[in-house]
Motif scaffolding. Sequence first.
Motif, PDB file in Angstrom:
ATOM      1  N   UNK A 151       0.869  70.077   2.452  1.00 27.59           N
ATOM      2  CA  UNK A 151       2.010  69.169   2.385  1.00 27.59           C
ATOM      3  C   UNK A 151       3.237  69.957   1.946  1.00 27.59           C
ATOM      4  N   UNK A 152       4.209  69.274   1.330  1.00 25.55           N
ATOM      5  CA  UNK A 152       5.425  69.938   0.877  1.00 25.55           C
ATOM      6  C   UNK A 152       5.129  70.920  -0.255  1.00 25.55           C
ATOM      7  N   UNK A 153       4.500  70.388  -1.323  1.00 26.90           N
ATOM      8  CA  UNK A 153       4.158  71.248  -2.454  1.00 26.90           C
ATOM      9  C   UNK A 153       2.721  71.001  -2.862  1.00 26.90           C
ATOM     10  N   UNK A 154       1.943  70.476  -1.937  1.00 24.67           N
ATOM     11  CA  UNK A 154       0.568  70.086  -2.256  1.00 24.67           C
ATOM     12  C   UNK A 154      -0.351  70.420  -1.095  1.00 24.67           C
ATOM     13  N   UNK A 155      -1.614  70.322  -1.364  1.00 28.12           N
ATOM     14  CA  UNK A 155      -2.580  70.219  -0.270  1.00 28.12           C
ATOM     15  C   UNK A 155      -3.079  68.772  -0.294  1.00 28.12           C
ATOM     16  N   UNK A 156      -3.235  68.220   0.888  1.00 28.53           N
ATOM     17  CA  UNK A 156      -3.667  66.821   1.026  1.00 28.53           C
ATOM     18  C   UNK A 156      -5.128  66.813   1.449  1.00 28.53           C
ATOM     19  N   UNK A 157      -5.934  66.079   0.734  1.00 30.03           N
ATOM     20  CA  UNK A 157      -7.366  65.958   1.047  1.00 30.03           C
ATOM     21  C   UNK A 157      -7.603  64.570   1.627  1.00 30.03           C
ATOM     22  N   UNK A 158      -8.073  64.528   2.901  1.00 28.78           N
ATOM     23  CA  UNK A 158      -8.234  63.251   3.620  1.00 28.78           C
ATOM     24  C   UNK A 158      -9.685  63.073   4.067  1.00 28.78           C
ATOM     25  N   UNK A 159     -10.063  61.810   4.195  1.00 26.58           N
ATOM     26  CA  UNK A 159     -11.401  61.504   4.671  1.00 26.58           C
ATOM     27  C   UNK A 159     -11.544  61.973   6.115  1.00 26.58           C
ATOM     28  N   UNK A 160     -12.665  62.633   6.406  1.00 29.83           N
ATOM     29  CA  UNK A 160     -12.838  63.216   7.731  1.00 29.83           C
ATOM     30  C   UNK A 160     -12.921  62.149   8.821  1.00 29.83           C
ATOM     31  N   UNK A 161     -13.488  60.980   8.516  1.00 30.75           N
ATOM     32  CA  UNK A 161     -13.676  59.959   9.538  1.00 30.75           C
ATOM     33  C   UNK A 161     -12.456  59.067   9.698  1.00 30.75           C
ATOM     34  N   UNK A 162     -11.938  58.594   8.562  1.00 32.91           N
ATOM     35  CA  UNK A 162     -10.830  57.625   8.654  1.00 32.91           C
ATOM     36  C   UNK A 162      -9.455  58.275   8.595  1.00 32.91           C
ATOM     37  N   UNK A 163      -9.393  59.576   8.208  1.00 33.28           N
ATOM     38  CA  UNK A 163      -8.136  60.308   8.033  1.00 33.28           C
ATOM     39  C   UNK A 163      -7.283  59.726   6.913  1.00 33.28           C
ATOM     40  N   UNK A 164      -7.911  58.877   6.064  1.00 31.63           N
ATOM     41  CA  UNK A 164      -7.167  58.318   4.930  1.00 31.63           C
ATOM     42  C   UNK A 164      -7.068  59.365   3.831  1.00 31.63           C
ATOM     43  N   UNK A 165      -5.854  59.511   3.286  1.00 33.16           N
ATOM     44  CA  UNK A 165      -5.651  60.482   2.216  1.00 33.16           C
ATOM     45  C   UNK A 165      -6.409  60.051   0.978  1.00 33.16           C
ATOM     46  N   UNK A 166      -7.203  60.929   0.452  1.00 34.69           N
ATOM     47  CA  UNK A 166      -7.979  60.643  -0.752  1.00 34.69           C
ATOM     48  C   UNK A 166      -7.274  61.111  -2.022  1.00 34.69           C
ATOM     49  N   UNK A 167      -6.611  62.250  -1.949  1.00 32.62           N
ATOM     50  CA  UNK A 167      -5.900  62.781  -3.115  1.00 32.62           C
ATOM     51  C   UNK A 167      -4.935  63.876  -2.668  1.00 32.62           C
ATOM     52  N   UNK A 168      -4.029  64.168  -3.560  1.00 32.00           N
ATOM     53  CA  UNK A 168      -3.097  65.286  -3.362  1.00 32.00           C
ATOM     54  C   UNK A 168      -3.252  66.251  -4.535  1.00 32.00           C
ATOM     55  N   UNK A 169      -3.329  67.530  -4.245  1.00 30.64           N
ATOM     56  CA  UNK A 169      -3.394  68.540  -5.308  1.00 30.64           C
ATOM     57  C   UNK A 169      -2.121  69.384  -5.288  1.00 30.64           C
ATOM     58  N   UNK A 170      -1.554  69.541  -6.441  1.00 33.11           N
ATOM     59  CA  UNK A 170      -0.357  70.389  -6.560  1.00 33.11           C
ATOM     60  C   UNK A 170      -0.744  71.861  -6.380  1.00 33.11           C
ATOM     61  N   UNK A 171      -0.061  72.519  -5.478  1.00 35.33           N
ATOM     62  CA  UNK A 171      -0.361  73.938  -5.265  1.00 35.33           C
ATOM     63  C   UNK A 171      -0.169  74.792  -6.530  1.00 35.33           C
ATOM     64  N   UNK A 172       0.914  74.554  -7.317  1.00 34.48           N
ATOM     65  CA  UNK A 172       1.073  75.366  -8.533  1.00 34.48           C
ATOM     66  C   UNK A 172      -0.041  75.126  -9.547  1.00 34.48           C
ATOM     67  N   UNK A 173      -0.670  73.927  -9.485  1.00 33.75           N
ATOM     68  CA  UNK A 173      -1.691  73.582 -10.484  1.00 33.75           C
ATOM     69  C   UNK A 173      -3.103  73.759  -9.942  1.00 33.75           C
ATOM     70  N   UNK A 174      -3.267  74.538  -8.892  1.00 33.37           N
ATOM     71  CA  UNK A 174      -4.569  74.725  -8.255  1.00 33.37           C
ATOM     72  C   UNK A 174      -5.234  75.981  -8.815  1.00 33.37           C
ATOM     73  N   UNK A 175      -6.522  75.875  -9.143  1.00 33.76           N
ATOM     74  CA  UNK A 175      -7.262  76.994  -9.722  1.00 33.76           C
ATOM     75  C   UNK A 175      -8.455  77.330  -8.845  1.00 33.76           C
TER      76      UNK A 175
END
Length: 349
Positions: free
Chosen positions: A32-56
């Motif tokens: 995404x803009x400043x995140x990675x978006x995690x979506x359901x594989x079947x429905x393509x519904x976004x499940x969560x967003x993770x901030x790239x700076x806060x990713x470990x």
Amino acid sequence: MTALPEFQRLECSGVWRENAKTQRRDVIVSFGEATIVISDERSARALTHWSLPALTRLNPNQIPARFAPSKPEDGADQDEELEIDDTTMIGAIEKVQAKIESRRPHPGRLRTRIGMGTAGVFALFAILWLPGATTRHVADVAPFANRIELGHAALADLTTLTGTPCHSVQGDAALARLAERLKGADEISILPEALNGVRRLPGRVVAVGLPLLVTQDTPEVVAGHIITAELEAEKQDPLVSLLDWAGFGAAFDLLTTGEVPPDSLRGYGEFLLRGMDNHTPKLDAVRLEALLAEFAKVGVSSTPYAYSIDPTGESVLSLIEADPFKGAPAPEPVLEDSDWIALQTICDG
């Protein structure tokens, strides 16, 4: 925008777990803009967003890569986790994180740079200031015996160019009386060659060139040059001048051992002689007033000295006009005629 443009359309499959109690599920991972978006594989519904700076990354250099959000500030357990085996996506995440990291302020690095900069400033300060400060300190604390010793050492190097000091029974007695009369020198040496004026050395040692004696009619001229040299010594300590020339090492040796290596003064006599052909003083108003005060203090007429250095100079005319004795001999003569003749002939053997 944090993500790099070349990765904005990047997607891959992954395995995501919301917490330790939930089952792992297949997902689509995209930038995404400043995140990675995690979506359901079947429905393509976004499940969560993770901030790239806060990713470990939990397992560096291993495939599949395991990522998790950074722990909350309250320290609570965070079991959410994402697993990716797509090397392009893994590389993209790490590249973006490296870019973000480079833009963050680094207090430790800043402190290091400030510390290094401060150390550099102090080093430069020490290079420029410490030698001069040490020289002045050594001159301030040097015992008078060291001053006399260094005055004699400077005189010895000077005599390699001027010849040895002249002596005679009558001449030496006259020199002693002249030193006593002027109260500014403990020891006066007459040098036969090269020196055309007067040099004041450490330890109240004064070197006088024979030409100054044989070309003048009265001892007031020699007295005037010695008075001027003494005034210069009050303005610039001869020991400081000597140590400045000899270098920081010589000053440090004098401070720590009480001695200066003999070789450190080799050539100092040549330095003393340099520029001696023109010994007309530059008398500004302050120096002129101080010089007149010295003439008055020791009771010597300033007129003969003024005529000997520059009979047409404005400052010299002031010496004549302000002469405390108006050009007449002082009540107490500088030297008796017999002593003056003995000085003029001291090098005749």
